[in-house]
Motif scaffolding. Structure first.
Motif, short mmCIF file in Angstrom:
data_model
loop_
_atom_site.label_atom_id
_atom_site.label_comp_id
_atom_site.label_asym_id
_atom_site.label_seq_id
_atom_site.Cartn_x
_atom_site.Cartn_y
_atom_site.Cartn_z
N ILE A 194 9.30 -14.36 -2.51
CA ILE A 194 9.58 -13.58 -1.96
C ILE A 194 10.58 -12.53 -1.72
CG2 ILE A 194 8.05 -11.80 -0.65
CD1 ILE A 194 5.80 -14.02 -0.85
N PHE A 195 11.12 -11.61 -1.86
CA PHE A 195 12.38 -10.50 -1.06
C PHE A 195 11.94 -10.65 0.35
CE2 PHE A 195 13.19 -8.53 -5.22
CZ PHE A 195 14.25 -9.34 -5.31
N PRO A 196 13.54 -10.89 1.06
CA PRO A 196 13.79 -11.10 2.57
C PRO A 196 13.24 -9.65 3.54
CG PRO A 196 15.45 -12.07 2.15
CD PRO A 196 14.79 -12.16 0.78
N PHE A 197 13.47 -8.76 2.65
CA PHE A 197 13.91 -6.61 2.99
C PHE A 197 12.78 -6.40 2.73
CE2 PHE A 197 16.45 -7.85 -1.14
CZ PHE A 197 15.87 -7.04 -1.86
N HIS A 198 12.25 -5.76 3.08
CA HIS A 198 10.97 -4.61 2.94
C HIS A 198 11.17 -4.03 1.37
CE1 HIS A 198 9.19 -4.81 6.38
NE2 HIS A 198 9.86 -4.28 6.83
N HIS A 199 10.41 -3.92 0.81
CA HIS A 199 10.52 -3.12 -0.93
C HIS A 199 9.18 -3.79 -1.36
CE1 HIS A 199 9.66 -7.52 -1.69
NE2 HIS A 199 9.35 -7.03 -3.20
N TYR A 200 9.18 -2.41 -2.53
CA TYR A 200 8.00 -1.78 -3.06
C TYR A 200 8.25 -0.96 -4.43
CZ TYR A 200 9.11 2.92 -1.81
OH TYR A 200 10.02 4.22 -1.54
N HIS A 201 7.16 -1.03 -5.00
CA HIS A 201 7.54 -0.88 -6.60
C HIS A 201 6.49 0.45 -6.76
CE1 HIS A 201 8.69 -4.82 -7.24
NE2 HIS A 201 7.88 -6.03 -6.77
N SER A 202 7.39 1.53 -7.24
CA SER A 202 6.78 2.55 -7.46
C SER A 202 6.23 2.77 -8.85
CB SER A 202 7.77 3.88 -7.10
OG SER A 202 9.07 4.33 -8.43
N LEU A 239 -2.83 -8.85 -4.20
CA LEU A 239 -2.81 -8.26 -5.17
C LEU A 239 -2.28 -6.56 -4.20
CD1 LEU A 239 -2.90 -6.83 -7.59
CD2 LEU A 239 -5.69 -6.52 -7.64
N ILE A 240 -1.07 -6.55 -4.67
CA ILE A 240 0.20 -5.65 -3.61
C ILE A 240 -0.56 -4.71 -4.57
CG2 ILE A 240 2.01 -5.13 -2.99
CD1 ILE A 240 2.22 -8.13 -3.17
N PRO A 241 -0.69 -3.16 -4.26
CA PRO A 241 -0.85 -2.00 -5.14
C PRO A 241 0.68 -1.32 -5.02
CG PRO A 241 -2.70 -1.76 -3.31
CD PRO A 241 -1.73 -3.15 -3.12
N ALA A 242 1.10 -0.37 -6.05
CA ALA A 242 2.19 0.44 -6.49
C ALA A 242 1.77 0.77 -4.87
CB ALA A 242 1.78 1.04 -7.57
N GLY A 243 3.24 0.61 -4.16
CA GLY A 243 3.45 1.48 -2.97
C GLY A 243 3.60 0.68 -1.64
N VAL A 244 3.45 -0.48 -1.42
CA VAL A 244 2.73 -1.11 -0.74
C VAL A 244 3.96 -1.86 -0.59
CG1 VAL A 244 1.43 -2.75 0.43
CG2 VAL A 244 -0.24 -1.17 -0.82
N GLY A 245 4.73 -1.62 0.91
CA GLY A 245 5.42 -2.08 0.76
C GLY A 245 5.60 -3.41 1.32
N HIS A 246 6.58 -5.01 0.99
CA HIS A 246 6.12 -6.16 0.95
C HIS A 246 7.33 -6.71 1.39
CE1 HIS A 246 5.95 -5.76 -3.35
NE2 HIS A 246 6.60 -6.72 -3.56
N LYS A 247 7.70 -8.38 2.61
CA LYS A 247 8.81 -8.84 2.87
C LYS A 247 8.37 -9.76 3.35
CE LYS A 247 12.22 -8.40 6.84
NZ LYS A 247 12.55 -7.73 8.01
N ARG A 248 8.75 -10.74 3.15
CA ARG A 248 9.30 -12.31 3.03
C ARG A 248 9.58 -12.18 4.90
NH1 ARG A 248 12.70 -15.79 3.88
NH2 ARG A 248 13.94 -15.40 1.59
N LEU A 249 8.72 -12.88 5.49
CA LEU A 249 9.27 -12.94 7.00
C LEU A 249 10.32 -14.84 7.15
CD1 LEU A 249 6.84 -11.14 9.45
CD2 LEU A 249 9.02 -10.74 8.51
#
Length: 166
Positions: free
Chosen positions: A56-64, A98-108
Motif C-alpha cells: 500500500i502506498f505510503p502517501f494519501h491517494h485515491y482512485h477516481s 473494500l475502498i469506494p472510489a474517492g476514499v483516500g488511503h495511506k500506509r502508515l
C-alpha cells in the motif's frame, strides 16, 4: 459475515465517497500460507479482477474511476483511510478492505512481510490520484459516475454492498 463500515466526508482535498469503506476481518484463513491465492480466487469468483500483488502506498491517494478491494495476504499494517483527518485501521493477514472510489488511503506502518492482493470490479481500472490534485470538480464528477459492482468482492451478491452501497 462480520464487517465494520466507516463513512468519510469530503475533506476538501480527499473527496471520499457517499458509500462507506467496509472492513472484513478474517475474510480468508491465512494459516495455511495460501491467503494470496485464496483472495485472488474469492475476488475473481465475485467478478473482481485485474488483480495485483504488492503493498500500500505510503502517501494519501485515491482512485477516481474505480472501487478497490485489498486483501491482506501476509503481515500487518496500519492504514489511514479518509484523508489526514480520517481513521487509522489496523489490518492483518486474512482481513479485506473494500475502498469506494474517492476514499483516500495511506500506509502508515507495516510489517516487513506485508503482502496485499488488490482487485477491481469488472471493467474498472484504477487511476492514481494524490492529495492536492487539480480539477476537483471533474474528479468528483468521475467518482459520482463510477458504477456499483454487481457483487460484493467478499460476500458475493448478498454481501454487505447489497445493503450498504445503495
Amino acid at each position: 459475515m462480520e464487517t465494520r463500515s466507516v463513512l468519510f466526508a469530503d475533506d476538501g482535498d480527499i473527496p471520499n465517497s457517499r458509500f462507506p469503506l467496509i472492513v472484513y476481518p478474517r475474510a480468508v484463513d491465512p494459516s495455511d500460507g495460501a491467503a494470496a491465492v485464496a483472495f485472488e480466487t474469492l475476488f475473481a469468483r465475485n467478478g473482481w479482477g485485474n488483480s495485483w500483488r504488492n503493498g500500500i502506498f505510503p502517501f494519501h491517494h485515491y482512485h477516481s474511476n474505480a472501487h478497490e478491494v485489498l486483501g491482506i495476504a501476509a503481515g500487518s499494517a496500519e492504514v489511514r483511510f479518509g484523508g489526514e483527518n480520517g481513521e487509522t485501521v489496523a489490518v492483518e493477514a486474512g482481513d479485506a478492505v473494500l475502498i469506494p472510489a474517492g476514499v483516500g488511503h495511506k500506509r502508515l506502518s507495516a510489517s516487513p512481510d506485508l503482502l496485499v492482493v488488490g482487485a477491481y470490479p469488472a471493467s474498472q481500472h484504477a487511476d492514481l490520484m494524490r492529495e492536492g490534485a487539480e480539477d476537483t470538480d471533474g474528479i468528483r464528477r468521475r467518482i459520482a459516475g463510477v458504477v456499483l459492482p454487481e457483487n460484493d468482492p467478499v460476500g458475493g451478491p448478498t454481501g454487505p454492498t447489497a445493503t450498504l452501497w445503495v
